[in-house]
Design a protein around this motif. Structure first.
Motif, short mmCIF file in Angstrom:
data_model
loop_
_atom_site.label_atom_id
_atom_site.label_comp_id
_atom_site.label_asym_id
_atom_site.label_seq_id
_atom_site.Cartn_x
_atom_site.Cartn_y
_atom_site.Cartn_z
N GLU A 176 0.83 -1.21 0.00
CA GLU A 176 0.00 0.00 0.00
C GLU A 176 0.86 1.25 0.00
O GLU A 176 0.59 2.20 -0.72
CB GLU A 176 -0.90 0.02 1.24
CG GLU A 176 -2.12 -0.85 1.11
CD GLU A 176 -3.07 -0.70 2.27
OE1 GLU A 176 -2.60 -0.33 3.37
OE2 GLU A 176 -4.27 -0.96 2.09
N LYS A 177 1.91 1.22 0.83
CA LYS A 177 2.80 2.38 0.91
C LYS A 177 3.49 2.62 -0.43
O LYS A 177 3.59 3.75 -0.89
CB LYS A 177 3.84 2.18 2.02
CG LYS A 177 3.28 2.45 3.40
CD LYS A 177 4.28 2.12 4.46
CE LYS A 177 3.56 2.05 5.81
NZ LYS A 177 4.32 1.30 6.80
N LYS A 178 3.95 1.53 -1.04
CA LYS A 178 4.64 1.64 -2.33
C LYS A 178 3.70 2.23 -3.37
O LYS A 178 4.08 3.09 -4.15
CB LYS A 178 5.07 0.24 -2.78
CG LYS A 178 6.55 -0.01 -2.69
CD LYS A 178 6.86 -1.35 -3.34
CE LYS A 178 7.77 -2.17 -2.48
NZ LYS A 178 7.88 -3.56 -2.93
N LYS A 179 2.46 1.77 -3.34
CA LYS A 179 1.48 2.21 -4.32
C LYS A 179 1.20 3.72 -4.17
O LYS A 179 1.08 4.44 -5.14
CB LYS A 179 0.18 1.43 -4.14
CG LYS A 179 -0.41 0.98 -5.44
CD LYS A 179 -1.64 0.17 -5.23
CE LYS A 179 -2.50 0.23 -6.47
NZ LYS A 179 -3.74 -0.49 -6.32
N ARG A 180 1.11 4.13 -2.92
CA ARG A 180 0.87 5.55 -2.66
C ARG A 180 2.06 6.40 -3.11
O ARG A 180 1.90 7.49 -3.62
CB ARG A 180 0.63 5.78 -1.16
CG ARG A 180 -0.86 5.90 -0.84
CD ARG A 180 -1.04 6.14 0.61
NE ARG A 180 -1.50 4.91 1.24
CZ ARG A 180 -1.43 4.68 2.53
NH1 ARG A 180 -0.87 5.56 3.34
NH2 ARG A 180 -1.90 3.58 3.03
N ARG A 181 3.28 5.84 -2.90
CA ARG A 181 4.49 6.55 -3.29
C ARG A 181 4.57 6.71 -4.80
O ARG A 181 5.08 7.70 -5.30
CB ARG A 181 5.70 5.75 -2.82
CG ARG A 181 6.47 6.48 -1.78
CD ARG A 181 7.77 5.91 -1.38
NE ARG A 181 8.10 4.56 -1.68
CZ ARG A 181 8.33 3.62 -0.75
NH1 ARG A 181 8.19 3.92 0.52
NH2 ARG A 181 8.70 2.42 -1.09
N GLY A 236 3.24 13.02 -6.47
CA GLY A 236 3.07 13.85 -5.29
C GLY A 236 2.56 13.09 -4.10
O GLY A 236 2.11 13.69 -3.13
N GLY A 237 2.61 11.77 -4.17
CA GLY A 237 2.08 10.96 -3.08
C GLY A 237 2.73 11.26 -1.74
O GLY A 237 2.07 11.33 -0.73
N PHE A 238 4.05 11.46 -1.77
CA PHE A 238 4.77 11.70 -0.52
C PHE A 238 4.32 13.02 0.11
O PHE A 238 4.01 13.08 1.29
CB PHE A 238 6.27 11.71 -0.78
CG PHE A 238 7.06 12.06 0.44
CD1 PHE A 238 7.13 11.15 1.49
CD2 PHE A 238 7.69 13.27 0.56
CE1 PHE A 238 7.84 11.46 2.63
CE2 PHE A 238 8.39 13.58 1.70
CZ PHE A 238 8.47 12.68 2.74
N SER A 260 15.00 5.60 -4.50
CA SER A 260 13.68 6.21 -4.73
C SER A 260 12.84 6.29 -3.47
O SER A 260 11.76 6.90 -3.48
CB SER A 260 12.93 5.44 -5.81
OG SER A 260 12.62 4.15 -5.31
N ARG A 261 13.32 5.70 -2.39
CA ARG A 261 12.57 5.83 -1.14
C ARG A 261 12.65 7.28 -0.66
O ARG A 261 13.74 7.86 -0.63
CB ARG A 261 13.16 4.94 -0.06
CG ARG A 261 12.90 3.48 -0.29
CD ARG A 261 13.50 2.66 0.81
NE ARG A 261 13.45 1.26 0.48
CZ ARG A 261 14.14 0.33 1.11
NH1 ARG A 261 14.92 0.68 2.11
NH2 ARG A 261 14.06 -0.92 0.77
#
Lengths: 193, 108
Positions: free
Chosen positions: A83-88, A92-94, B54-55
């Protein structure tokens, strides 16, 4: 050979039991992932990751918890990570997450394939409400409702106490009640206009 | 919608997952796991490096480190001593107005 014996064989390095173990536990893993991420393609991806990890790390399992609990832990971890990866990945997800830490996008109309036909419509709204819960409340509710785990099993899977699980469940139900009320009131508002 | 009716629907929705069956995993999952496992066993260095960089935490940390190093270099650079040797720009570039005599004196 039962599931536990199969897992012990895999732990001792016997790779030949892996297909059987996958066949016996794949529904459990897939269902857990699907209930968390509410997307079948993502759930399949997560299931694959879980089994690859299981195969690679079975030898490292110390036996401090039940082996199924360990699989649930991997599954929860991978689902949240996914889920976190998908949001990233979203543009502009971050920054969105920094300024607005609420859950990002709601998947449109998720229908769990195991829900009884008569309950499909209400379950759809319930899943939309579940998606808006804070992470821990969501996990506790999903593990209880979709996997039928009791408080002790959930506590072991989430590495927390049973009291904490009970409190999270209570709060989850309160939040869901409020969210569902808003959803149905909105529908009523649109119906009247 | 009356409150009573609303509460009833909400309660029914909360119990709509009761008796829910497990979702069945898609067919050929094992085959996909095997192919994924084979792909994972040969990790590409650049892909792994890209994934790490990329993190957001890593990327922002790198930017902050670069900025901090820049700041430290600028701060620690020795200031050139100009002191008395500094020429007066007025003299150096002759900013003063030239007199009419200077302007109209024909060159020999």
């Amino acid at each position: 050979m039962n599931q536990e014996e199969l897992f012990k064989c895999l732990q001792q390095g016997d790779a030949s039991v892996f297909p059987k173990l996958v066949a016996l536990t794949q529904d459990m893993v897939y269902n857990t992932a699907l209930s968390i991420v509410q997307n079948s393609a993502d759930a399949e991806d997560i299931s694959q990751e879980v089994f690859v990890t299981l195969f690679q790390k079975a030898g490292e399992f110390r036996g401090d918890a039940d082996w199924k609990t360990w699989i649930y832990r991997i599954c929860i971890h991978k689902s949240l990570d996914h889920e976190k990866k998908k949001r990233r990945m979203k543009n502009g997800g971050f920054l969105k997450r920094v300024f607005n830490p609420l859950p990002a996008e709601l998947p449109a109309d998720f229908n769990h394939p195991g829900v009884q036909y008569a309950n499909k419509e209400m379950a759809k709204h319930l899943f939309a409400a579940i998606r808006q819960l804070p992470e821990k409340q969501r996990l506790v509710f999903v593990l209880q409702k979709m996997e039928g785990l009791n408080a002790t099993e959930i506590a072991a899977a989430m590495k927390t106490s049973t009291d904490a699980v009970s409190a999270l469940l209570k709060r989850a139900k309160q939040s869901l009640r409020k969210t569902l009320e808003n959803i149905y009131q909105d529908f009523n508002h649109f119906d009247n206009n | 919608m009356s409150n009573k009716h609303l509460n009833k629907i909400v309660e029914e929705s909360l119990h709509s997952l009761d008796g829910c069956k497990r979702a069945e995993a898609p067919p050929f999952l094992y085959t996909r796991i095997v192919s994924r496992s084979a792909a994972d066993s040969q990790p590409n260095l650049w892909i792994r490096l890209g994934a790490i960089l990329s993190r957001p935490v890593v990327a922002i940390s790198c930017i902050l480190i670069v900025l901090a190093v820049n700041f430290m270099v600028v701060k620690s650079a020795p200031q050139p001593f100009l002191g008395n040797q500094q020429a007066d720009p007025g003299e150096e570039f002759a900013f003063g107005m030239p007199s009419l005599i200077d302007l109209e004196t024909p060159e020999p």
